[in-house]
Design a protein around this motif. Sequence first.
Motif, PDB file in Angstrom:
ATOM      1  N   VAL A  42     -11.155   5.350  -3.980  1.00 55.85           N
ATOM      2  CA  VAL A  42     -10.804   4.201  -4.822  1.00 55.85           C
ATOM      3  C   VAL A  42     -11.597   4.310  -6.114  1.00 55.85           C
ATOM      4  N   HIS A  43     -11.073   3.747  -7.174  1.00 59.58           N
ATOM      5  CA  HIS A  43     -11.796   3.651  -8.443  1.00 59.58           C
ATOM      6  C   HIS A  43     -12.525   2.311  -8.410  1.00 59.58           C
ATOM      7  N   VAL A  44     -13.828   2.359  -8.179  1.00 62.62           N
ATOM      8  CA  VAL A  44     -14.621   1.158  -7.889  1.00 62.62           C
ATOM      9  C   VAL A  44     -14.431   0.047  -8.927  1.00 62.62           C
ATOM     10  N   PRO A  45     -14.416   0.339 -10.239  1.00 63.72           N
ATOM     11  CA  PRO A  45     -14.254  -0.753 -11.199  1.00 63.72           C
ATOM     12  C   PRO A  45     -12.916  -1.501 -11.075  1.00 63.72           C
ATOM     13  N   ASP A  46     -11.901  -0.846 -10.485  1.00 63.30           N
ATOM     14  CA  ASP A  46     -10.569  -1.452 -10.397  1.00 63.30           C
ATOM     15  C   ASP A  46     -10.282  -2.154  -9.074  1.00 63.30           C
ATOM     16  N   VAL A  47     -11.176  -2.050  -8.091  1.00 67.34           N
ATOM     17  CA  VAL A  47     -10.922  -2.676  -6.796  1.00 67.34           C
ATOM     18  C   VAL A  47     -10.886  -4.195  -6.974  1.00 67.34           C
ATOM     19  N   VAL A  48      -9.831  -4.813  -6.489  1.00 69.01           N
ATOM     20  CA  VAL A  48      -9.685  -6.270  -6.559  1.00 69.01           C
ATOM     21  C   VAL A  48     -10.577  -6.884  -5.479  1.00 69.01           C
ATOM     22  N   LEU A  49     -11.439  -7.802  -5.891  1.00 69.84           N
ATOM     23  CA  LEU A  49     -12.402  -8.417  -4.989  1.00 69.84           C
ATOM     24  C   LEU A  49     -11.981  -9.837  -4.626  1.00 69.84           C
ATOM     25  N   GLU A  50     -12.362 -10.247  -3.434  1.00 67.73           N
ATOM     26  CA  GLU A  50     -12.060 -11.592  -2.940  1.00 67.73           C
ATOM     27  C   GLU A  50     -13.330 -12.438  -2.966  1.00 67.73           C
ATOM     28  N   PRO A  51     -13.201 -13.751  -3.158  1.00 64.53           N
ATOM     29  CA  PRO A  51     -14.384 -14.621  -3.149  1.00 64.53           C
ATOM     30  C   PRO A  51     -15.136 -14.535  -1.823  1.00 64.53           C
ATOM     31  N   GLU A  52     -16.460 -14.516  -1.905  1.00 62.60           N
ATOM     32  CA  GLU A  52     -17.332 -14.566  -0.742  1.00 62.60           C
ATOM     33  C   GLU A  52     -18.265 -15.752  -0.954  1.00 62.60           C
ATOM     34  N   PRO A  53     -18.103 -16.813  -0.185  1.00 65.42           N
ATOM     35  CA  PRO A  53     -18.915 -18.011  -0.401  1.00 65.42           C
ATOM     36  C   PRO A  53     -20.415 -17.697  -0.342  1.00 65.42           C
ATOM     37  N   LEU A  54     -21.146 -18.280  -1.274  1.00 64.02           N
ATOM     38  CA  LEU A  54     -22.595 -18.136  -1.345  1.00 64.02           C
ATOM     39  C   LEU A  54     -23.197 -19.451  -0.882  1.00 64.02           C
ATOM     40  N   ASP A  55     -24.108 -19.394   0.074  1.00 63.59           N
ATOM     41  CA  ASP A  55     -24.778 -20.587   0.575  1.00 63.59           C
ATOM     42  C   ASP A  55     -25.541 -21.229  -0.582  1.00 63.59           C
ATOM     43  N   PRO A  56     -25.264 -22.487  -0.926  1.00 59.00           N
ATOM     44  CA  PRO A  56     -25.961 -23.143  -2.035  1.00 59.00           C
ATOM     45  C   PRO A  56     -27.484 -23.102  -1.898  1.00 59.00           C
ATOM     46  N   ALA A  57     -27.989 -23.025  -0.668  1.00 55.05           N
ATOM     47  CA  ALA A  57     -29.442 -22.965  -0.461  1.00 55.05           C
ATOM     48  C   ALA A  57     -30.032 -21.649  -0.979  1.00 55.05           C
ATOM     49  N   GLN A  58     -29.196 -20.634  -1.171  1.00 56.77           N
ATOM     50  CA  GLN A  58     -29.673 -19.347  -1.682  1.00 56.77           C
ATOM     51  C   GLN A  58     -29.810 -19.333  -3.201  1.00 56.77           C
ATOM     52  N   ILE A  59     -29.163 -20.262  -3.879  1.00 53.06           N
ATOM     53  CA  ILE A  59     -29.149 -20.258  -5.345  1.00 53.06           C
ATOM     54  C   ILE A  59     -30.434 -20.883  -5.869  1.00 53.06           C
ATOM     55  N   VAL A  60     -31.173 -20.076  -6.649  1.00 52.54           N
ATOM     56  CA  VAL A  60     -32.415 -20.531  -7.262  1.00 52.54           C
ATOM     57  C   VAL A  60     -32.128 -21.101  -8.646  1.00 52.54           C
ATOM     58  N   SER A  61     -31.282 -20.413  -9.415  1.00 51.96           N
ATOM     59  CA  SER A  61     -30.892 -20.901 -10.734  1.00 51.96           C
ATOM     60  C   SER A  61     -29.566 -20.284 -11.149  1.00 51.96           C
ATOM     61  N   GLY A  62     -28.918 -20.958 -12.106  1.00 51.94           N
ATOM     62  CA  GLY A  62     -27.627 -20.497 -12.580  1.00 51.94           C
ATOM     63  C   GLY A  62     -26.520 -20.898 -11.623  1.00 51.94           C
ATOM     64  N   ALA A  63     -25.362 -20.287 -11.828  1.00 47.64           N
ATOM     65  CA  ALA A  63     -24.200 -20.560 -10.981  1.00 47.64           C
ATOM     66  C   ALA A  63     -23.543 -19.237 -10.598  1.00 47.64           C
ATOM     67  N   PRO A  64     -24.282 -18.373  -9.902  1.00 44.79           N
ATOM     68  CA  PRO A  64     -23.720 -17.061  -9.563  1.00 44.79           C
ATOM     69  C   PRO A  64     -22.521 -17.165  -8.629  1.00 44.79           C
ATOM     70  N   VAL A  65     -21.596 -16.236  -8.815  1.00 47.22           N
ATOM     71  CA  VAL A  65     -20.397 -16.149  -7.984  1.00 47.22           C
ATOM     72  C   VAL A  65     -20.381 -14.770  -7.344  1.00 47.22           C
ATOM     73  N   VAL A  66     -20.129 -14.729  -6.030  1.00 46.47           N
ATOM     74  CA  VAL A  66     -20.094 -13.472  -5.288  1.00 46.47           C
ATOM     75  C   VAL A  66     -18.661 -13.179  -4.863  1.00 46.47           C
ATOM     76  N   THR A  67     -18.257 -11.901  -5.047  1.00 48.13           N
ATOM     77  CA  THR A  67     -16.954 -11.434  -4.592  1.00 48.13           C
ATOM     78  C   THR A  67     -17.151 -10.069  -3.931  1.00 48.13           C
ATOM     79  N   GLY A  68     -16.189  -9.665  -3.124  1.00 50.12           N
ATOM     80  CA  GLY A  68     -16.332  -8.377  -2.469  1.00 50.12           C
ATOM     81  C   GLY A  68     -15.057  -7.920  -1.802  1.00 50.12           C
ATOM     82  N   ALA A  69     -15.110  -6.689  -1.315  1.00 50.83           N
ATOM     83  CA  ALA A  69     -14.006  -6.106  -0.555  1.00 50.83           C
ATOM     84  C   ALA A  69     -14.591  -5.114   0.434  1.00 50.83           C
TER      85      ALA A  69
END
Length: 125
Positions: free
Chosen positions: A17-44
């Motif tokens: 696969v061409h890694v930059p082109d792989v379509v990623l799906e949302p992966e929920p991030l536990d709010p307790a893990q967030i120290v600052s900002g509003a990071p969003v995690v996706t993966g496949a």
Amino acid sequence: MTTNDLTAAPDDASFAVHVPDVVLEPEPLDPAQIVSGAPVVTGAVLWESPDGKQLRGIWQITPGVVTDTEANELFVVVSGRATVEIEGGDTLQLGPGTAAVLREGDRATWTVHETLRKAYHITLS
């Protein structure tokens, strides 16, 4: 196999696969893990062993600061930049082309400076 159809190949087939082109799906991030900002995690997950103890895939996180308890993982950063501080250990500077190994149970703080995408292999106990 195309980058948008990860189910096109049989489970035991070799593929690329061409890694930059792989379509990623949302992966929920536990709010307790967030120290600052509003990071969003996706993966496949590109491949999983029959017993579910090994995973290979692509993971991405947008800027922010998060904490995590790590798995036994080898990964290569494809794009983006981050600093990972391992509690009681080293501070890792990650950027494109960096290969890193995390030990199972490491407690880490990820400071993501630029959206980071990595290809990974995880071995679960």
